[in-house]
Design a protein around this motif. Sequence first.
Motif, PDB file in Angstrom:
ATOM      1  N   VAL A 221      76.734   9.954   5.345  1.00  0.00           N
ATOM      2  CA  VAL A 221      75.900   9.482   6.459  1.00  0.00           C
ATOM      3  C   VAL A 221      74.658   8.858   5.827  1.00  0.00           C
ATOM      4  CG1 VAL A 221      74.513  10.113   8.472  1.00  0.00           C
ATOM      5  CG2 VAL A 221      76.711  11.261   8.062  1.00  0.00           C
ATOM      6  N   THR A 222      74.424   7.586   6.159  1.00  0.00           N
ATOM      7  CA  THR A 222      73.285   6.863   5.579  1.00  0.00           C
ATOM      8  C   THR A 222      72.225   6.636   6.653  1.00  0.00           C
ATOM      9  OG1 THR A 222      74.782   5.769   4.044  1.00  0.00           O
ATOM     10  CG2 THR A 222      72.611   4.748   4.361  1.00  0.00           C
ATOM     11  N   LEU A 223      71.016   7.091   6.378  1.00  0.00           N
ATOM     12  CA  LEU A 223      69.901   6.877   7.303  1.00  0.00           C
ATOM     13  C   LEU A 223      69.294   5.515   6.949  1.00  0.00           C
ATOM     14  CD1 LEU A 223      68.295  10.429   6.820  1.00  0.00           C
ATOM     15  CD2 LEU A 223      69.970   9.732   8.568  1.00  0.00           C
ATOM     16  N   VAL A 224      69.384   4.570   7.872  1.00  0.00           N
ATOM     17  CA  VAL A 224      68.911   3.204   7.588  1.00  0.00           C
ATOM     18  C   VAL A 224      67.594   2.991   8.328  1.00  0.00           C
ATOM     19  CG1 VAL A 224      69.426   0.750   7.811  1.00  0.00           C
ATOM     20  CG2 VAL A 224      71.251   2.364   7.201  1.00  0.00           C
ATOM     21  N   HIS A 225      66.559   2.601   7.598  1.00  0.00           N
ATOM     22  CA  HIS A 225      65.208   2.546   8.156  1.00  0.00           C
ATOM     23  C   HIS A 225      64.374   1.498   7.423  1.00  0.00           C
ATOM     24  CE1 HIS A 225      63.662   4.329   4.473  1.00  0.00           C
ATOM     25  NE2 HIS A 225      64.836   4.947   4.441  1.00  0.00           N
ATOM     26  N   LYS A 226      63.199   1.240   7.951  1.00  0.00           N
ATOM     27  CA  LYS A 226      62.274   0.312   7.288  1.00  0.00           C
ATOM     28  C   LYS A 226      60.985   1.085   6.994  1.00  0.00           C
ATOM     29  CE  LYS A 226      61.039  -3.791   5.893  1.00  0.00           C
ATOM     30  NZ  LYS A 226      61.477  -4.234   4.565  1.00  0.00           N
ATOM     31  N   GLY A 227      61.206   2.284   6.445  1.00  0.00           N
ATOM     32  CA  GLY A 227      60.100   3.221   6.260  1.00  0.00           C
ATOM     33  C   GLY A 227      59.135   2.849   5.146  1.00  0.00           C
ATOM     34  N   ASN A 228      59.510   1.870   4.313  1.00  0.00           N
ATOM     35  CA  ASN A 228      58.556   1.432   3.278  1.00  0.00           C
ATOM     36  C   ASN A 228      57.376   0.709   3.912  1.00  0.00           C
ATOM     37  OD1 ASN A 228      60.490  -0.526   4.011  1.00  0.00           O
ATOM     38  ND2 ASN A 228      60.125  -1.726   2.167  1.00  0.00           N
ATOM     39  N   ILE A 229      57.596   0.097   5.079  1.00  0.00           N
ATOM     40  CA  ILE A 229      56.516  -0.647   5.742  1.00  0.00           C
ATOM     41  C   ILE A 229      55.993   0.137   6.950  1.00  0.00           C
ATOM     42  CG2 ILE A 229      55.918  -2.823   6.910  1.00  0.00           C
ATOM     43  CD1 ILE A 229      56.580  -3.142   3.918  1.00  0.00           C
ATOM     44  N   MET A 230      56.924   0.611   7.798  1.00  0.00           N
ATOM     45  CA  MET A 230      56.504   1.347   9.012  1.00  0.00           C
ATOM     46  C   MET A 230      56.690   2.829   8.731  1.00  0.00           C
ATOM     47  SD  MET A 230      58.202  -1.157  11.851  1.00  0.00           S
ATOM     48  CE  MET A 230      59.533  -1.749  10.829  1.00  0.00           C
ATOM     49  N   LYS A 231      55.679   3.379   8.051  1.00  0.00           N
ATOM     50  CA  LYS A 231      55.848   4.718   7.475  1.00  0.00           C
ATOM     51  C   LYS A 231      55.950   5.811   8.527  1.00  0.00           C
ATOM     52  CE  LYS A 231      53.298   3.162   3.437  1.00  0.00           C
ATOM     53  NZ  LYS A 231      54.457   2.828   2.624  1.00  0.00           N
ATOM     54  N   TYR A 232      55.209   5.649   9.626  1.00  0.00           N
ATOM     55  CA  TYR A 232      55.142   6.760  10.590  1.00  0.00           C
ATOM     56  C   TYR A 232      56.139   6.633  11.739  1.00  0.00           C
ATOM     57  CZ  TYR A 232      51.047   7.519   7.821  1.00  0.00           C
ATOM     58  OH  TYR A 232      50.220   7.709   6.765  1.00  0.00           O
ATOM     59  N   THR A 233      56.894   5.542  11.774  1.00  0.00           N
ATOM     60  CA  THR A 233      57.961   5.421  12.770  1.00  0.00           C
ATOM     61  C   THR A 233      59.296   5.430  12.007  1.00  0.00           C
ATOM     62  OG1 THR A 233      57.545   3.028  12.736  1.00  0.00           O
ATOM     63  CG2 THR A 233      56.655   4.284  14.586  1.00  0.00           C
ATOM     64  N   GLU A 234      59.599   4.327  11.347  1.00  0.00           N
ATOM     65  CA  GLU A 234      60.865   4.225  10.603  1.00  0.00           C
ATOM     66  C   GLU A 234      60.925   5.253   9.458  1.00  0.00           C
ATOM     67  OE1 GLU A 234      63.364   1.513  10.742  1.00  0.00           O
ATOM     68  OE2 GLU A 234      62.588   0.949  12.704  1.00  0.00           O
ATOM     69  N   GLY A 235      59.788   5.431   8.786  1.00  0.00           N
ATOM     70  CA  GLY A 235      59.746   6.413   7.692  1.00  0.00           C
ATOM     71  C   GLY A 235      59.953   7.819   8.232  1.00  0.00           C
ATOM     72  N   ALA A 236      59.371   8.062   9.416  1.00  0.00           N
ATOM     73  CA  ALA A 236      59.543   9.394  10.031  1.00  0.00           C
ATOM     74  C   ALA A 236      60.990   9.615  10.438  1.00  0.00           C
ATOM     75  CB  ALA A 236      58.621   9.523  11.237  1.00  0.00           C
ATOM     76  N   PHE A 237      61.665   8.542  10.887  1.00  0.00           N
ATOM     77  CA  PHE A 237      63.089   8.679  11.245  1.00  0.00           C
ATOM     78  C   PHE A 237      63.860   9.246  10.051  1.00  0.00           C
ATOM     79  CE2 PHE A 237      67.441   7.121  11.234  1.00  0.00           C
ATOM     80  CZ  PHE A 237      67.872   7.449  12.506  1.00  0.00           C
ATOM     81  N   MET A 238      63.572   8.681   8.871  1.00  0.00           N
ATOM     82  CA  MET A 238      64.250   9.156   7.656  1.00  0.00           C
ATOM     83  C   MET A 238      63.882  10.621   7.380  1.00  0.00           C
ATOM     84  SD  MET A 238      63.520   8.082   3.750  1.00  0.00           S
ATOM     85  CE  MET A 238      62.018   9.050   3.804  1.00  0.00           C
ATOM     86  N   LYS A 239      62.599  10.896   7.441  1.00  0.00           N
ATOM     87  CA  LYS A 239      62.129  12.260   7.145  1.00  0.00           C
ATOM     88  C   LYS A 239      62.745  13.278   8.116  1.00  0.00           C
ATOM     89  CE  LYS A 239      58.092  14.111   8.285  1.00  0.00           C
ATOM     90  NZ  LYS A 239      56.706  14.200   8.601  1.00  0.00           N
ATOM     91  N   TRP A 240      62.707  12.943   9.401  1.00  0.00           N
ATOM     92  CA  TRP A 240      63.266  13.859  10.409  1.00  0.00           C
ATOM     93  C   TRP A 240      64.777  13.995  10.239  1.00  0.00           C
ATOM     94  CZ3 TRP A 240      60.128  10.634  14.409  1.00  0.00           C
ATOM     95  CH2 TRP A 240      58.819  11.105  14.452  1.00  0.00           C
ATOM     96  N   GLY A 241      65.411  12.891   9.808  1.00  0.00           N
ATOM     97  CA  GLY A 241      66.866  12.920   9.601  1.00  0.00           C
ATOM     98  C   GLY A 241      67.239  13.902   8.498  1.00  0.00           C
ATOM     99  N   TYR A 242      66.541  13.820   7.363  1.00  0.00           N
ATOM    100  CA  TYR A 242      66.818  14.758   6.253  1.00  0.00           C
ATOM    101  C   TYR A 242      66.512  16.193   6.678  1.00  0.00           C
ATOM    102  CZ  TYR A 242      67.567  11.216   2.580  1.00  0.00           C
ATOM    103  OH  TYR A 242      68.068  10.217   1.801  1.00  0.00           O
TER     104      TYR A 242
END
Length: 413
Positions: A221-242
């Motif tokens: 399962v790959t969490l796909v996000h743009k967390g390098n730029i949008m740290k608190y939305t897309e980055g949070a998606f990754m963090k919450w996913g893990y």
Amino acid sequence: MQLEEKDQVITNLISVTTDGILQVPDTPVIPFIEGDGIGPDIWAAAKRVLDAAISFAYTDHRRIIWSEILAGEKAYQKTGEWLPEETLQAIRDHVVAVKGPLTTPVGGGIRSVNVALRQILDLYACVRPIRYITGVPSPMRHPERVKMVVFRENTEDVYSGIEWEAQSREAEAVIAFLKDAMGVDVPKDSAIGVKPMTRRASRRLVARAIQYALDHELHSVTLVHKGNIMKYTEGAFMKWGYELAREKFGDRIVVESNGGLQPDGNAPPGKVVINDRIADMMFQQVLLRPQAYHVIATPNLNGDYLSDALAAQVGGLGMAPGANLSDNCAVFEATHGTAPKYAGKDMANPVSLILSGVMMLEYLGWTEAASATEQAVQKSISDGLVTYDLARQMPGTREVKCSEFAETIIERL
Ligand code: NAP
């Protein structure tokens, strides 16, 4: 309503037990929304194929009682509403529904009926399997390596629809607030959009994707996000996913960055690899190394882009099915829109909606009818009888109309 009729309706209702198990009678009532644009053409074709496949698989034993419900242009013409409450209630009551595409004007007019439907019914997981059917034209050298299921968050991010036109009173108020309260300078002529993403919605989407991978014995399962730029939305998606993966699936997952994978890059048997990729990079990964990806869990906008791009890799939007799932109900629909150029021309490819119907049959547990349909679609394509979108890329094939395509599929059941 007579008592007997009422009993009949109740026995034809699909239901969900308190443990979340779907109870399906042999003759369920399933509501359908025909849809706008090419909707009526592809729905008529899909319905004929699904009915024929069910009859082929179960003779008189099983049958769907289709019941039309209204949304979009047809609903507006008949009721003055784009999405009548009756339609929403019918989907809640019947648990499973099918839907054709609905028009949404760009840059003004009504808000999307599709988005409203997904939000009101809390259809939080948009599930789009991407699989190659042998013989379908593809820009890939090895389209058969593309075998993925996209889980796209379906209720927030850009679907929140919170935005204000440039130089509107609201945009100016937000810009003033950002300057005064936050010390942030935003150019005065900016249009403003807000992208809310919650921990709850991110976690439940990722949970559904991981459960799917485990149930279907898929490797990752790959969490796909743009967390390098949008740290608190897309980055949070990754963090919450893990975080969710560790908490809920603990010993059934292996986090790629922690090591412990087998030499082929997969997890040990019975486990799923959880990894993440930045969205832009993921677009090149699915072109160059599609075989390395199996289930993708991603926020709303990334998932929209990625699933259309993946559909193109296996033959285009005419081949792309989908489902919108909540914990209580499911609405099956094609990935594409109303394709207005082809509205009413009996030209569009109905396979997208037929394969959405296959997903629905699998969801009902009617797997014999599902695989019969899939095989018949495959056979029609390998016999070279295809709609315009495939015919224009497949020299030597015969172009058939949408309705004729349905007929060729039925003949091959
Ligand atoms: P679209 O309707 O998905 O169609 C774009 C193009 O994709 C078509 O012109 C056609 O390409 C190809 N295509 C789509 N479905 C096809 C099919 N069944 N068979 C063959 N080719 C197919 O995208 P759009 O033009 O951007 O959107 C039109 C409207 O649909 C908009 O109002 C949009 O908001 C709405 N929409 C609704 C949904 C939904 O109901 N879930 C989803 C997406 C968009 P060629 O012209 O190259 O042949």
